[in-house]
Design a protein around this motif. Sequence first.
Motif, PDB file in Angstrom:
ATOM      1  N   LYS A 151      -3.569  81.634  30.122  1.00  0.00           N
ATOM      2  CA  LYS A 151      -3.959  82.580  29.075  1.00  0.00           C
ATOM      3  C   LYS A 151      -3.300  83.943  29.288  1.00  0.00           C
ATOM      4  CE  LYS A 151      -8.467  80.612  27.870  1.00  0.00           C
ATOM      5  NZ  LYS A 151      -9.928  80.842  27.881  1.00  0.00           N
ATOM      6  N   LYS A 152      -3.265  84.396  30.567  1.00  0.00           N
ATOM      7  CA  LYS A 152      -2.630  85.676  30.860  1.00  0.00           C
ATOM      8  C   LYS A 152      -1.149  85.665  30.516  1.00  0.00           C
ATOM      9  CE  LYS A 152      -5.798  87.206  34.497  1.00  0.00           C
ATOM     10  NZ  LYS A 152      -5.930  87.549  35.927  1.00  0.00           N
ATOM     11  N   ALA A 201       9.531  85.780  27.433  1.00  0.00           N
ATOM     12  CA  ALA A 201       9.827  87.134  27.929  1.00  0.00           C
ATOM     13  C   ALA A 201       9.349  87.274  29.343  1.00  0.00           C
ATOM     14  CB  ALA A 201       9.162  88.176  27.039  1.00  0.00           C
ATOM     15  N   SER A 202      10.182  87.883  30.164  1.00  0.00           N
ATOM     16  CA  SER A 202       9.811  88.073  31.562  1.00  0.00           C
ATOM     17  C   SER A 202       9.028  89.353  31.722  1.00  0.00           C
ATOM     18  CB  SER A 202      11.071  88.118  32.443  1.00  0.00           C
ATOM     19  OG  SER A 202      11.871  89.199  32.048  1.00  0.00           O
ATOM     20  N   THR A 203       8.302  89.435  32.836  1.00  0.00           N
ATOM     21  CA  THR A 203       7.477  90.613  33.095  1.00  0.00           C
ATOM     22  C   THR A 203       8.302  91.819  33.514  1.00  0.00           C
ATOM     23  OG1 THR A 203       7.182  89.866  35.367  1.00  0.00           O
ATOM     24  CG2 THR A 203       5.485  89.237  33.761  1.00  0.00           C
ATOM     25  N   GLU A 204       9.627  91.642  33.743  1.00  0.00           N
ATOM     26  CA  GLU A 204      10.468  92.760  34.169  1.00  0.00           C
ATOM     27  C   GLU A 204      10.755  93.736  33.022  1.00  0.00           C
ATOM     28  OE1 GLU A 204      12.957  90.229  37.538  1.00  0.00           O
ATOM     29  OE2 GLU A 204      13.950  91.099  35.788  1.00  0.00           O
ATOM     30  N   ALA A 262       2.977  87.532  24.243  1.00  0.00           N
ATOM     31  CA  ALA A 262       2.711  88.060  22.899  1.00  0.00           C
ATOM     32  C   ALA A 262       2.956  89.564  22.832  1.00  0.00           C
ATOM     33  CB  ALA A 262       1.272  87.733  22.499  1.00  0.00           C
ATOM     34  N   LYS A 263       2.522  90.310  23.863  1.00  0.00           N
ATOM     35  CA  LYS A 263       2.753  91.751  23.896  1.00  0.00           C
ATOM     36  C   LYS A 263       4.237  92.085  23.937  1.00  0.00           C
ATOM     37  CE  LYS A 263      -1.610  93.059  26.097  1.00  0.00           C
ATOM     38  NZ  LYS A 263      -2.223  93.639  27.311  1.00  0.00           N
ATOM     39  N   GLN A 264       4.986  91.354  24.774  1.00  0.00           N
ATOM     40  CA  GLN A 264       6.414  91.604  24.886  1.00  0.00           C
ATOM     41  C   GLN A 264       7.145  91.240  23.603  1.00  0.00           C
ATOM     42  OE1 GLN A 264       7.665  89.496  28.335  1.00  0.00           O
ATOM     43  NE2 GLN A 264       6.557  90.811  29.759  1.00  0.00           N
ATOM     44  N   ALA A 265       6.648  90.227  22.891  1.00  0.00           N
ATOM     45  CA  ALA A 265       7.278  89.851  21.632  1.00  0.00           C
ATOM     46  C   ALA A 265       7.116  90.938  20.584  1.00  0.00           C
ATOM     47  CB  ALA A 265       6.683  88.540  21.124  1.00  0.00           C
ATOM     48  N   LYS A 266       5.993  91.675  20.616  1.00  0.00           N
ATOM     49  CA  LYS A 266       5.783  92.773  19.681  1.00  0.00           C
ATOM     50  C   LYS A 266       6.652  93.976  20.022  1.00  0.00           C
ATOM     51  CE  LYS A 266       0.996  91.627  18.552  1.00  0.00           C
ATOM     52  NZ  LYS A 266      -0.419  92.097  18.620  1.00  0.00           N
TER      53      LYS A 266
END
Length: 505
Positions: free
Chosen positions: A76-77, A96-99, A83-87
Amino acid sequence: MESADAAPLDQASKQQSRREKKQKSKQQKQPKQQQQGPSPATDEKGSNPPAKTSPPQPGELAEKSREEVMAERKAKKEKQKAAKQAKIDLPSSGTASTETKPQSAEQKKPKQTEAKKDLRTSEHIQLDDVKVQKKLAKKLEKQQVPVRASVQKIVSLFGHLPQYERGKSVTQHTSFKSGGIHPAIIKLGIQYSNGVVCGSNARCMALLSALKQVIHDYITPPHKYLSRDLEAKMKPNIAFIRQCRPLSVSMGNAIKFLKMQIHNLSPDLTEAEAKTKLNESIRGFVLEKIELAQEAISTEFACKKINDKDVILVYGYSTLILKILADAQKLGKSFSVVVVDARPHLEGKIGIARLVEHGIPCTYVLINSISFIMQKVTKVFMGAHALLANGSVKARVGSSQVAMVAKAFNVPVLFCCETYKFSDRVQTDSFVFNELGDPNDLVKTPGVVSSLTDWKNLPKVFLLNLVYDVTPADLVTMVITELGMLPCTSVPVVLRVKYSEVTDS
């Protein structure tokens, strides 16, 4: 008794037979699955999903359920992060990577700083900010401009505004070096600080006259252009004027006009030709924006609003209002004037003396009796320091009180103002931007020994001497300008037309 005991035994035997059948069916299914291999529903490791696997042993149930919950939370995380990175980021192939998170945050920081730069406040109304004042002191030191000492006791609500005392000289440490402040500017600054030259029109005309002297004595250095070097030489002179007394709106607009004329000078002109052109532009500004504008306001519009047997109320002293009343008297109109005055300057005494010279019957009262005299008044005429973009009128302190009382008695309030005093600033109160006079002026009472003579040594006594106040547009009936009789809300339209004329020229 035998029948009662037999019933529970039959039920127990039935339950045991059911359990045995379930165990046999499970044992038969397991070898089949091992032969066929992992089913399509299995995961990458080959183990069946939790719903289809055989029931675990009682000891293993708690451990596997914890692992499954943790795995679900992680999934879920990861979905939420994606989703946040896609926005924020552009859509790209793959997850999308966390970098990219810190990069998106860094991209937001410059936008926030740009927004803060757009909302920059003038450094001359941030006297309560130590960092801003240190930067301003360094700038003035580079320009060889002395910093005027502030007063000892300041009202905390107005601590961001400059406040000076006439007893402290601004020219004590001023040196007459070549390329520094012009002597004409020093003389004018002393006159400003001592109150010798007052009134927005008089201050503006005196400043333009001093700048003409600066331009006349200017010599262009070798290998430099007059249009660039002259503007740089004017900055310390204007900074010195501002240290003596804050600039009025009329002075600020005149300085902008002169800088624009200097900037538009052709490089092909000789020094003498450029100086002649600048002097002509200054003369044209004074003639068109002040003298002819006052003539148009008086003869074409304001005098037509004065009728016979009118009782005109004026506040303080204004050269424009005095001209209007004198011109109306020359036209043969019979009317009387009520001059309302207020401390500390009592400028109305000068106004009533000049009105009497023109043969106009006058009455002199102080502002605390205005509600009594307003019953006899038919019109109110007042001068303005500036007209703001939101329709408010900035004038001598006490003007808003006169307008408020006139509104209560249904008396029309007419402000007379030239359009060169229009400002694009928006102001709804008298606290954010104002001018503070010398607090010692409030103590001086002619013929009376005041009990506040030693007010500086009283720890809980603070004196506030406001110079201007702001009258809301709701209290103003009309504004008379050289363009006509306009409502207060037409200020942005006039400014827009003036700007378009400047850009077209």
